[in-house]
Design an enzyme around this catalytic site. Structure first.
Site, PDB file in Angstrom:
ATOM      1  N   GLU A 164       0.533  -1.256  -0.124  1.00 13.72           N
ATOM      2  CA  GLU A 164       0.367   0.535   0.171  1.00 13.72           C
ATOM      3  C   GLU A 164       0.658   1.183  -0.316  1.00 13.72           C
ATOM      4  O   GLU A 164       0.247   2.187   0.931  1.00 13.72           O
ATOM      5  CB  GLU A 164      -0.372   0.341   1.669  1.00 13.72           C
ATOM      6  CG  GLU A 164      -2.120  -1.292   0.821  1.00 13.72           C
ATOM      7  CD  GLU A 164      -3.393  -0.566   2.059  1.00 13.72           C
ATOM      8  OE1 GLU A 164      -3.147   0.238   3.360  1.00 13.72           O
ATOM      9  OE2 GLU A 164      -4.315  -1.552   2.167  1.00 13.72           O
ATOM     10  N   GLU A 352      -6.291  -8.815   1.001  1.00 14.54           N
ATOM     11  CA  GLU A 352      -6.453  -8.145   1.982  1.00 14.54           C
ATOM     12  C   GLU A 352      -7.854  -7.849   1.656  1.00 14.54           C
ATOM     13  O   GLU A 352      -8.206  -7.580   1.030  1.00 14.54           O
ATOM     14  CB  GLU A 352      -5.487  -6.393   2.359  1.00 14.54           C
ATOM     15  CG  GLU A 352      -4.366  -7.203   3.324  1.00 14.54           C
ATOM     16  CD  GLU A 352      -3.939  -6.322   3.886  1.00 14.54           C
ATOM     17  OE1 GLU A 352      -4.978  -5.619   4.175  1.00 14.54           O
ATOM     18  OE2 GLU A 352      -2.345  -6.206   3.639  1.00 14.54           O
TER      19      GLU A 352
HETATM   20  C1  BGP Z   1      -4.079  -2.020   5.510  1.00 16.58           C
HETATM   21  C2  BGP Z   1      -3.196  -2.932   5.785  1.00 16.58           C
HETATM   22  C3  BGP Z   1      -2.739  -3.627   6.982  1.00 16.58           C
HETATM   23  C4  BGP Z   1      -3.768  -3.910   7.855  1.00 16.58           C
HETATM   24  C5  BGP Z   1      -5.475  -3.205   7.377  1.00 16.58           C
HETATM   25  C6  BGP Z   1      -6.539  -3.192   8.061  1.00 16.58           C
HETATM   26  O1  BGP Z   1      -3.737  -0.974   5.158  1.00 16.58           O
HETATM   27  O2  BGP Z   1      -2.252  -3.033   5.061  1.00 16.58           O
HETATM   28  O3  BGP Z   1      -1.822  -3.466   7.715  1.00 16.58           O
HETATM   29  O4  BGP Z   1      -3.794  -3.354   9.282  1.00 16.58           O
HETATM   30  O5  BGP Z   1      -5.326  -2.276   6.357  1.00 16.58           O
HETATM   31  O6  BGP Z   1      -5.988  -1.352   8.703  1.00 16.58           O
HETATM   32  P1  BGP Z   1      -6.234  -1.166  10.382  1.00 16.58           P
HETATM   33  O7  BGP Z   1      -5.454  -1.903  10.719  1.00 16.58           O
HETATM   34  O8  BGP Z   1      -5.481   0.701  10.435  1.00 16.58           O
HETATM   35  O9  BGP Z   1      -7.619  -1.452  10.788  1.00 16.58           O
END
Ligand code: BGP
Length: 450
Positions: A164, A352
């Site tokens: 990202e 994801e």
């Molecule tokens: C994405 C990332 C992850 C993950 C996810 C959820 O942006 O790649 O690492 O954590 O988001 O986000 P958050 O943990 O802020 O809820």
């Protein structure tokens, strides 16, 4: 919901974690700190020194993955576990750890899908060069990537470069702004350019050293819809999507800069494009595109005089949001898949997708809301495949509960709960949630019921 044909036979059903959010052991086994480790040390939240303790529980976790019949596991290599100072010295213990993880995965025939960089820049590199705003960090990344391909190339055949870059650019954090938000804002165009160079260099090396592997970028794609059909809002949605999506995809995948987006950062230092940079990016084409999808956004145009340059983002009145305000939009994943596949003509991969919830750790979690979320999102993925999208696989976020990027351990995403909370409970016991059993069934029947 009407049942459609199954997913492709070789569809990679899997699950995701990242090193700095799950491993713990941040200074164990010869690992040194990363900037991301420092960023988790926040008032009111636990830091990642233990996280989910995957470092000590990997055998148990991979056994659970195998019991779920997962075909793939997406995890990241922690650069400072492999090269504690970020360059030159190799930490044999760290390398042995990842070989041990790969041994377990091979035992159960689970395909490793590896992200080379998920935010954990070695702190020493930051201290020495100032981090990603310096090209020396790009050189260090190139050497780290080279080492990874030479060491693990015979075992890992699917790589993702930088997790990202778009979300990092938009929101900072994760240790990127360790020297202050103003400095990050000043340098972010350069940092992003260096990410694109690092990506292209890793692609070049991978193609040379592990020719039978696939490598690609990971975007955090957020579709943007206009608030109304008023052309002012439609233009606002286009502008917002160019700023947070297309700008990065065009650069990483085609070596093109969207100049109207560049111009929208008058207070940042200009990009330091050197001779050969663009050619390097253009020549080293990715093999696939990994996409992280959580939500969509809505843009409303702000009219100044007769110009419609600015926008504000708001929630969607037709959708429900999570406790953390992220709009839940299953159709958005299909919109994204069609948009990206039809624009770049490369296979895509969901790296994801998931929903966070506050959950009790006292008894097995009955997370029907998560099942509902996955049911609808996977159904839309299936429709996208029917509509011609070449979707290689799907890894939900996350396999086990782990540390969220900025809201501690109570923002839970896992299919498996980890007995740990912000009130000091930390037995780290793993208990599969209801969604784990549901996902297992989906994998077993190759998504037939979706
Ligand atoms: C994405 C990332 C992850 C993950 C996810 C959820 O942006 O790649 O690492 O954590 O988001 O986000 P958050 O943990 O802020 O809820």
């Amino acid at each position: 919901m009407k049942a459609l044909d199954s997913f492709p036979d070789d569809f990679l059903w899997g699950s995701s974690i990242s090193a700095y959010q799950a491993e713990g052991g941040v200074e164990e086994g010869g690992k040194h700190l990363s900037v991301a480790d420092i960023s988790t040390q926040k008032e009111g939240y636990s830091d990642n020194s233990t996280a989910s303790d995957f470092f000590h529980h990997y055998k148990e976790d991979i056994q659970l993955l195998a019991n779920m019949h997962a075909k793939a596991f997406r995890f990241s290599l922690a650069w400072p576990r492999i090269m504690p100072e970020g360059e030159k010295r190799i930490n044999k213990e760290g390398v042995a750890f990842y070989h041990a993880v790969l041994d377990e995965l091979e035992k159960y025939n689970i395909k490793p899908i590896v992200t080379l960089f998920h935010y954990d820049l070695p702190l020493s590199l930051h201290k020495k060069y100032g981090g990603w705003n310096n090209r020396k960090t790009v050189d260090a990344f190139e050497n780290y990537a080279k080492f990874c391909f030479e060491e693990f190339g015979h075992r890992i055949k699917m790589y993702m470069t930088i997790n990202e870059p778009d979300i990092l650019f938009m929101y900072g954090g994760h240790g990127l702004d360790i020297d202050g938000v103003e400095i990050f804002q000043r340098d972010k165009l350069r940092i992003n350019h260096h990410f694109a160079l690092a990506h292209a260099k890793a692609v070049a090396l991978c193609h040379k050293l592990v020719p039978d592997a696939m490598i690609g970028p990971v975007f955090g794609y957020v579709p943007v819809y206009p608030k109304t059909s008023n052309p002012i809002d439609v233009m606002a949605a286009k502008n917002a999507s160019d700023v947070q999506n297309a700008f990065f995809q065009e650069l990483f995948l085609n070596g093109n800069y969207l100049t109207h987006v560049l111009d929208s950062y008058p207070n940042s230092l200009p990009v330091d494009i050197e001779d050969g940079d663009i050619k390097l990016i253009k020549q080293n084409k990715s093999d696939f595109i990994a996409l992280n999808y959580y939500k969509s956004d809505v843009a409303e145009g702000i009219k100044e005089g007769d110009k419609v340059n600015d926008f504000i983002l708001c929630n969607n009145e037709y959708l429900q949001a999570t406790e953390w305000g992220w709009d839940i939009d299953a159709i958005g994943i299909r919109y994204m898949l069609r948009e990206i596949f039809n624009r770049y003509h490369l296979p895509v991969f969901i790296s994801e997708n998931g929903i966070a919830h506050s959950e009790s750790i006292e008894r097995p979690v009955q997370d029907d809301y998560r099942i509902d979320y996955y049911q609808h999102h996977l159904h839309e993925c299936k429709l996208a495949i029917k509509e011609g999208v070449k979707l290689l696989g799907y890894c939900n976020w996350s396999f086990i509960d782990l540390l969220s990027t900025s809201q501690g351990f109570e923002k839970r995403y896992g299919l498996v709960s980890v007995k740990k909370n912000e009130k000091g409970v930390s037995t780290l016991e793993r208990i599969p949630k209801k969604s784990y059993k549901w996902y297992k069934k989906i994998i077993e029947q190759n998504g037939k019921e979706l």
